[in-house]
Design an enzyme around this catalytic site. Structure first.
Site, mmCIF file in Angstrom:
data_model
loop_
_atom_site.group_PDB
_atom_site.id
_atom_site.type_symbol
_atom_site.label_atom_id
_atom_site.label_comp_id
_atom_site.label_asym_id
_atom_site.label_seq_id
_atom_site.Cartn_x
_atom_site.Cartn_y
_atom_site.Cartn_z
ATOM 1 C CB ILE A 57 -26.113 -17.391 1.069
ATOM 2 C CG1 ILE A 57 -26.020 -18.898 1.311
ATOM 3 C CG2 ILE A 57 -25.338 -16.599 2.128
ATOM 4 C CD1 ILE A 57 -24.650 -19.489 1.043
ATOM 5 C CB VAL A 59 -20.946 -14.545 2.534
ATOM 6 C CG1 VAL A 59 -21.665 -15.693 3.207
ATOM 7 C CG2 VAL A 59 -21.181 -14.588 1.032
ATOM 8 C CG ASP A 60 -17.770 -13.378 8.076
ATOM 9 O OD1 ASP A 60 -18.517 -14.064 8.800
ATOM 10 O OD2 ASP A 60 -16.602 -13.079 8.373
ATOM 11 N N GLY A 71 -15.270 -12.516 -3.601
ATOM 12 C CA GLY A 71 -15.654 -11.147 -3.260
ATOM 13 C C GLY A 71 -14.447 -10.373 -2.774
HETATM 14 N N1 AR6 Z 1 -25.375 -14.132 -0.400
HETATM 15 C C1 AR6 Z 1 -24.720 -14.800 -1.384
HETATM 16 N N2 AR6 Z 1 -23.556 -14.371 -1.905
HETATM 17 C C2 AR6 Z 1 -23.043 -13.209 -1.419
HETATM 18 C C3 AR6 Z 1 -23.669 -12.467 -0.397
HETATM 19 C C4 AR6 Z 1 -24.885 -12.978 0.126
HETATM 20 N N3 AR6 Z 1 -25.563 -12.351 1.094
HETATM 21 N N4 AR6 Z 1 -22.897 -11.368 -0.125
HETATM 22 C C5 AR6 Z 1 -21.848 -11.423 -0.968
HETATM 23 N N5 AR6 Z 1 -21.935 -12.530 -1.751
HETATM 24 P P1 AR6 Z 1 -17.192 -12.464 0.126
HETATM 25 P P2 AR6 Z 1 -14.577 -13.839 0.176
HETATM 26 C C6 AR6 Z 1 -21.007 -13.019 -2.784
HETATM 27 O O1 AR6 Z 1 -16.529 -11.140 0.044
HETATM 28 O O2 AR6 Z 1 -14.235 -13.299 -1.158
HETATM 29 C C7 AR6 Z 1 -15.392 -11.032 4.490
HETATM 30 O O3 AR6 Z 1 -15.072 -9.774 4.970
HETATM 31 C C8 AR6 Z 1 -19.995 -12.043 -3.322
HETATM 32 O O4 AR6 Z 1 -20.553 -11.276 -4.385
HETATM 33 O O5 AR6 Z 1 -18.335 -12.629 1.045
HETATM 34 O O6 AR6 Z 1 -14.335 -15.282 0.471
HETATM 35 C C9 AR6 Z 1 -14.841 -12.149 5.365
HETATM 36 O O7 AR6 Z 1 -14.869 -11.796 6.730
HETATM 37 C C10 AR6 Z 1 -18.915 -12.975 -3.802
HETATM 38 O O8 AR6 Z 1 -19.223 -13.486 -5.109
HETATM 39 O O9 AR6 Z 1 -16.140 -13.629 0.555
HETATM 40 C C11 AR6 Z 1 -13.447 -12.288 4.851
HETATM 41 O O10 AR6 Z 1 -12.589 -11.328 5.433
HETATM 42 C C12 AR6 Z 1 -18.984 -14.164 -2.839
HETATM 43 O O11 AR6 Z 1 -20.251 -14.053 -2.189
HETATM 44 C C13 AR6 Z 1 -13.571 -12.016 3.380
HETATM 45 O O12 AR6 Z 1 -14.740 -11.194 3.241
HETATM 46 C C14 AR6 Z 1 -17.900 -14.183 -1.763
HETATM 47 O O13 AR6 Z 1 -17.639 -12.860 -1.352
HETATM 48 C C15 AR6 Z 1 -13.816 -13.272 2.589
HETATM 49 O O14 AR6 Z 1 -13.825 -12.952 1.223
#
Ligand code: AR6
Length: 173
Positions: free
Chosen positions: A11, A33-34, A124
């Protein structure tokens, strides 16, 4: 009328008016993502998040809500941070996940964002099952009146893309 589109990828490589961050309540960064958004977007995003925490979000951003900051070095004008619920088998938190999408759309409308890139929130680190998350995401965006022209779901891998694609196909019929 909002068009829902899908792409597979990172993203932080997207070009859009607003990019949604799957943040945590602290707004001070994390993994997934964060982490990627803060890495590629640079320090201006964290600086503005710190300002929010020093101001009206002293206790952090509640789950299901959303707030915008600059997008720093990303190819966007804003990052809209939202906090998804952690998946629970015992408790139905679906409305909180739906609320993330509704809140992001409301903030996008307030900003005047026409294109918004959105990840699969909560799927995630927060462990929400992908098919169910895709259902909630697509149904909620479709059911929420808004002025955004394109909501682009950006799915990291083929499995996530397939879950969203099949849900998008379902909701058209
Ligand atoms: N681009 C698109 N999608 C992504 C990317 C990226 N660069 N990286 C991961 N994903 P997550 P959550 C996907 O863990 O579950 C953080 O530590 C990933 O495969 O980013 O809402 C925050 O600070 C998954 O399908 O978010 C919070 O503490 C989706 O994005 C916590 O994680 C969401 O994964 C939030 O957890």
């Amino acid at each position: 009328m909002t068009t829902l589109t899908l792409v597979q990828g990172d993203i932080t490589r997207e070009s859009a008016d607003a990019i949604v961050n799957a943040a945590n309540s602290s707004l001070l960064g994390g993994g997934g993502v964060d982490g990627a958004i803060h890495r590629r977007g640079g320090p201006a995003i964290l600086e503005e998040c710190r300002g929010l925490r020093a101001g009206h979000l002293g206790k952090g951003l509640p789950t299901g809500e959303a707030v915008a900051t600059t997008a720093g070095d990303l190819d966007a004008r804003w990052v809209i941070h939202t906090v998804g619920p952690v998946w629970s088998a015992e408790q139905d938190r679906s409305d909180l996940l739906a609320s993330c999408y509704r809140s992001c759309l409301r903030v996008a409308d307030e900003l005047g964002a026409r294109t918004v890139a959105v990840p699969a929130i909560s799927t995630g680190v927060y462990s929400w099952p992908m098919e169910d998350a895709a259902r909630i995401a697509v149904e909620t965006v479709r059911a929420t009146p808004n002025a955004v022209a394109e909501v682009r779901f950006v799915l990291f891998d083929a499995r996530a893309y397939a879950a969203f694609a099949s849900r998008l196909a379902c909701s058209r019929t």
